[in-house]
Every structure is written in C-alpha cells, then in structure tokens.
Design a protein around this motif. Sequence first.
Motif, short mmCIF file in Angstrom:
data_model
loop_
_atom_site.label_atom_id
_atom_site.label_comp_id
_atom_site.label_asym_id
_atom_site.label_seq_id
_atom_site.Cartn_x
_atom_site.Cartn_y
_atom_site.Cartn_z
N GLY A 130 -7.61 3.80 -1.24
CA GLY A 130 -7.16 2.67 -2.04
C GLY A 130 -6.23 1.79 -1.24
N TYR A 131 -5.48 0.99 -1.94
CA TYR A 131 -4.51 0.12 -1.28
C TYR A 131 -3.30 -0.06 -2.18
CZ TYR A 131 -6.17 -3.56 -4.39
OH TYR A 131 -6.51 -4.28 -5.50
N ASP A 132 -2.18 -0.38 -1.56
CA ASP A 132 -0.95 -0.70 -2.26
C ASP A 132 -0.44 -2.01 -1.70
OD1 ASP A 132 -0.78 1.82 -3.72
OD2 ASP A 132 -0.28 2.72 -1.78
N ARG A 133 -0.09 -2.93 -2.59
CA ARG A 133 0.55 -4.16 -2.13
C ARG A 133 2.02 -3.85 -1.86
NH1 ARG A 133 -1.57 -9.04 -5.89
NH2 ARG A 133 -2.70 -10.05 -4.20
N LEU A 134 2.55 -4.44 -0.82
CA LEU A 134 3.93 -4.19 -0.42
C LEU A 134 4.80 -5.39 -0.77
CD1 LEU A 134 3.08 -2.70 3.07
CD2 LEU A 134 3.40 -1.48 0.91
N GLY A 135 5.99 -5.11 -1.23
CA GLY A 135 6.90 -6.18 -1.66
C GLY A 135 6.90 -6.27 -3.17
N SER A 136 7.45 -7.34 -3.67
CA SER A 136 7.51 -7.53 -5.12
C SER A 136 6.37 -8.43 -5.58
CB SER A 136 8.85 -8.13 -5.51
OG SER A 136 8.88 -9.50 -5.16
N PRO A 137 6.00 -8.35 -6.86
CA PRO A 137 4.95 -9.24 -7.37
C PRO A 137 5.28 -10.73 -7.20
CG PRO A 137 5.35 -7.47 -8.92
CD PRO A 137 6.42 -7.37 -7.86
N ARG A 138 6.54 -11.04 -7.09
CA ARG A 138 6.92 -12.45 -6.85
C ARG A 138 6.50 -12.92 -5.46
NH1 ARG A 138 12.77 -14.01 -8.84
NH2 ARG A 138 12.32 -14.03 -11.07
N ARG A 139 6.58 -11.98 -4.51
CA ARG A 139 6.21 -12.33 -3.13
C ARG A 139 5.77 -11.06 -2.40
NH1 ARG A 139 9.37 -13.47 1.95
NH2 ARG A 139 7.84 -14.52 3.24
N TYR A 140 4.48 -10.81 -2.41
CA TYR A 140 3.96 -9.67 -1.67
C TYR A 140 4.07 -9.95 -0.18
CZ TYR A 140 2.10 -7.78 -6.00
OH TYR A 140 1.97 -7.26 -7.25
N LEU A 141 4.41 -8.92 0.57
CA LEU A 141 4.61 -9.07 2.01
C LEU A 141 3.44 -8.56 2.83
CD1 LEU A 141 8.31 -7.83 2.09
CD2 LEU A 141 7.48 -10.20 2.06
N GLY A 142 2.57 -7.80 2.21
CA GLY A 142 1.45 -7.23 2.92
C GLY A 142 0.78 -6.18 2.05
N LYS A 143 -0.04 -5.37 2.69
CA LYS A 143 -0.71 -4.30 1.97
C LYS A 143 -0.85 -3.09 2.87
CE LYS A 143 -5.44 -5.67 3.08
NZ LYS A 143 -5.12 -6.78 3.96
N CYS A 144 -1.01 -1.94 2.23
CA CYS A 144 -1.25 -0.68 2.91
C CYS A 144 -2.58 -0.15 2.39
CB CYS A 144 -0.11 0.30 2.60
SG CYS A 144 -0.37 1.95 3.27
N VAL A 145 -3.58 -0.07 3.26
CA VAL A 145 -4.88 0.48 2.89
C VAL A 145 -4.90 1.92 3.40
CG1 VAL A 145 -7.38 0.21 3.00
CG2 VAL A 145 -5.91 -1.81 3.11
N TRP A 146 -5.18 2.86 2.51
CA TRP A 146 -5.02 4.27 2.85
C TRP A 146 -6.25 5.08 2.44
CZ3 TRP A 146 -5.50 7.22 -1.46
CH2 TRP A 146 -5.23 6.61 -2.68
N ALA A 147 -6.34 6.26 3.04
CA ALA A 147 -7.38 7.23 2.69
C ALA A 147 -6.77 8.62 2.80
CB ALA A 147 -8.58 7.11 3.60
N GLN A 148 -7.20 9.49 1.90
CA GLN A 148 -6.73 10.86 1.91
C GLN A 148 -7.95 11.76 1.84
OE1 GLN A 148 -3.78 11.54 -1.06
NE2 GLN A 148 -3.23 13.53 -0.26
N PHE A 149 -7.93 12.85 2.61
CA PHE A 149 -9.07 13.75 2.62
C PHE A 149 -8.60 15.16 2.93
CE2 PHE A 149 -8.63 11.29 6.41
CZ PHE A 149 -8.61 12.21 7.43
N LEU A 150 -9.44 16.11 2.57
CA LEU A 150 -9.12 17.52 2.78
C LEU A 150 -9.44 17.95 4.20
CD1 LEU A 150 -10.47 19.05 -0.55
CD2 LEU A 150 -8.08 18.58 0.07
N VAL A 151 -8.64 18.88 4.70
CA VAL A 151 -8.90 19.48 6.01
C VAL A 151 -10.05 20.46 5.83
CG1 VAL A 151 -7.95 20.95 7.82
CG2 VAL A 151 -6.51 19.20 6.74
#
Length: 155
Positions: A130-151
């Motif tokens: 998924g992804y997370d927007r970084l910063g506040s809804p008034r002014r997003y500063l970027g995003k973090c696109v991530w993935a999680q998986f099992l070993v």
Amino acid sequence: MTTPLAKPPSLPPLTPRPSGHPGYSTTLARVEQSVSVARLAVCRSLECWGIGNETRETAVAIVSELFTNAVVHGTGTSARLIIERPADDQVYVAVVDRAADRLPTLRAPSDWEDGGRGLILVDAMADRWGYDRLGSPRRYLGKCVWAQFLVKAEQ
C-alpha cells in the motif's frame, strides 16, 4: 570484440534503525542507476539477517518495482529506501518520494502498453502492500509506498 563488463553498483552507507526491530534505510538519487543500488541494498540487508534466497529474490523484485516507480513517477532529486524486519517471519520494504499526488494504482494495462505491470507483480508477490501519504492533509509532503511479505522457509 568483447563488451566490457558493467561495473557493479556500489552500496551506499545503510543507516540502522536506532531502536526496535532490525532495519536499515538510505537515500539514493532518483535516477535509473539507483534501482540496481536499491536491489543490492535489499539483498545485502537480508543476507545479514540470514534470510534465504527465495525471500531475497522476492524482496529484490519488489524493491526494483517500487524504486522504478519512484524514478519514473516521483518528484524531487532523491528517494528513500527502507528495509525492515518487524518480526522474525516478516520483511517490510518501502520507498519514499516527494510526489504526494501521484499515488500508485493497480491497473490492467493493455497488451501493447510497454509499462503498467509493476504493481501487478508487487501485488502477486507481497502479502500486503500500500501507500501512506506523508505530512498533513493540508500539505502532503510525499508518500511512502510499501510492501510486506513473509520470510519463506528454506528447503
């Protein structure tokens, strides 16, 4: 005539997490050549944790897609790579860029399109992404696109 071998990418310093579960991060230039450096950073990190080949291959493929997307669709001069092991049986990888309004979208490209399949691969390989927007809804500063998986258990 032989073609000279390409010089392997050099690994930049990886910053360890200061506390909590194991993890590393680094900032790379947002250029095509950094994709191979990101792959190497993930591979080396997972090797340090004793994680086997199958999981490393999955992690490398996922990071390759996520970092490529940051290069192609991101903004700014750099992107941040995050590699973590939140539990013994889990790996988390993420790429942070400044393009807060260019959010990743899973889509079905037509047969003749050159791109658009990266997130399909991530979706198939990761247990969650998924992804997370970084910063506040008034002014997003970027995003973090991530993935999680099992070993995966080694045979």
